[in-house]
Design an enzyme around this catalytic site. Structure first.
Site, PDB file in Angstrom:
ATOM      1  N   SER A 141      49.656  40.109  45.386  1.00 36.01           N
ATOM      2  CA  SER A 141      48.330  39.507  45.308  1.00 36.01           C
ATOM      3  C   SER A 141      47.476  39.938  46.511  1.00 36.01           C
ATOM      4  O   SER A 141      47.298  41.128  46.748  1.00 36.01           O
ATOM      5  CB  SER A 141      48.475  37.980  45.214  1.00 36.01           C
ATOM      6  N   ASP A 192      48.427  36.912  33.708  1.00 33.88           N
ATOM      7  CA  ASP A 192      48.021  36.501  35.058  1.00 33.88           C
ATOM      8  C   ASP A 192      46.627  35.860  35.041  1.00 33.88           C
ATOM      9  O   ASP A 192      45.638  36.537  34.766  1.00 33.88           O
ATOM     10  CB  ASP A 192      48.030  37.726  35.989  1.00 33.88           C
ATOM     11  N   HIS A 195      51.088  34.766  37.311  1.00 37.14           N
ATOM     12  CA  HIS A 195      50.939  35.282  38.682  1.00 37.14           C
ATOM     13  C   HIS A 195      52.234  34.967  39.421  1.00 37.14           C
ATOM     14  O   HIS A 195      52.333  33.956  40.127  1.00 37.14           O
ATOM     15  CB  HIS A 195      49.729  34.616  39.344  1.00 37.14           C
TER      16      HIS A 195
END
Length: 222
Positions: free
Chosen positions: A119, A171, A202
């Site tokens: 991320s 996600d 995620h």
């Protein structure tokens, strides 16, 4: 920007480290977030890989109402292009490059050092790896985006860097479109890259852990 240090996991074999993997966590987490991943990776029992899990500094994050939390950089808008504080991102990337240089100075071949990021940490990993002046072993970008693609100065030493891009097709935090766009950019830049999609949100999933282990084993085999 104060640096709160890093979690260091020495090789499980007990041998002196001859390779190193740095894993950068996501927004609001810390280095301990990826601590459980290390023993789960299917690496050889005699491996000599040191894992470094740096902690991001605590910063006010605009999209979270200015709340102070662990962050590699401020995110100003949650638009598809992720408007970010690039000065902070570059500072974080330089810090990671400093950790890499320390490993090189300790005797580890730069080509046996891999930078990975999840991320927000992945955005820093893209910048840190592709602008580093010595050849690295690989870049793993997980559920992330390439925030500095338009302004990055690519280092010639890493023009052949192996890049592995992973993303979940469910996600809700970083849309898969951003992960694919990052992959398309590195392909356009000429890097040997691979894209893997997983049926997840995620997160990190078991199949991905197996794939990461196989990729690391291939990159770091003697």
């Amino acid at each position: 920007m104060s640096h709160p240090g890093e979690l260091i996991i020495e090789p499980r074999s007990g041998r002196p480290a001859d390779a190193c993997v740095l894993i950068l966590h996501g927004l609001g987490a810390d280095g301990r977030d990826f601590e459980p991943l290390v023993p789960a990776l299917p690496l050889p029992t005699d491996d000599a890989v040191r894992f470094i899990l740096p902690h991001a500094p605590r910063l006010p994050v605009t999209i979270n109402g200015g709340m102070v939390m662990p962050a590699w950089f401020d995110i100003l808008e949650m638009n598809l292009d992720r408007q970010v504080d690039e000065t902070q991102l570059l500072a974080s990337a330089e810090r990671i490059q400093g950790l890499v240089q320390a490993q090189i100075d300790s005797g580890i071949d730069s080509r046996r050092i891999i930078i990975a990021g999840f991320s927000q940490g992945g955005a820093v990993a893209y910048q840190a790896a592709l602008s580093f002046s010595q050849p690295l072993g690989g870049l793993l970008a997980m559920s992330t985006y390439f925030a500095t693609a338009d302004g990055i100065t690519l280092a010639e030493a890493n023009r052949g860097l192996s890049i592995e891009v992973h993303h979940g097709n469910l996600d809700p935090v970083v849309p898969e479109a951003l992960g694919r766009a990052a992959y398309e950019r590195v392909l356009a830049f000429g890097y040997p890259a691979q894209y893997r999609q997983y049926p997840m949100a995620h997160a990190v999933c078991p199949q991905q852990v197996a794939d990461i282990g196989a990729w690391l084993g291939k990159r770091l085999s003697r």
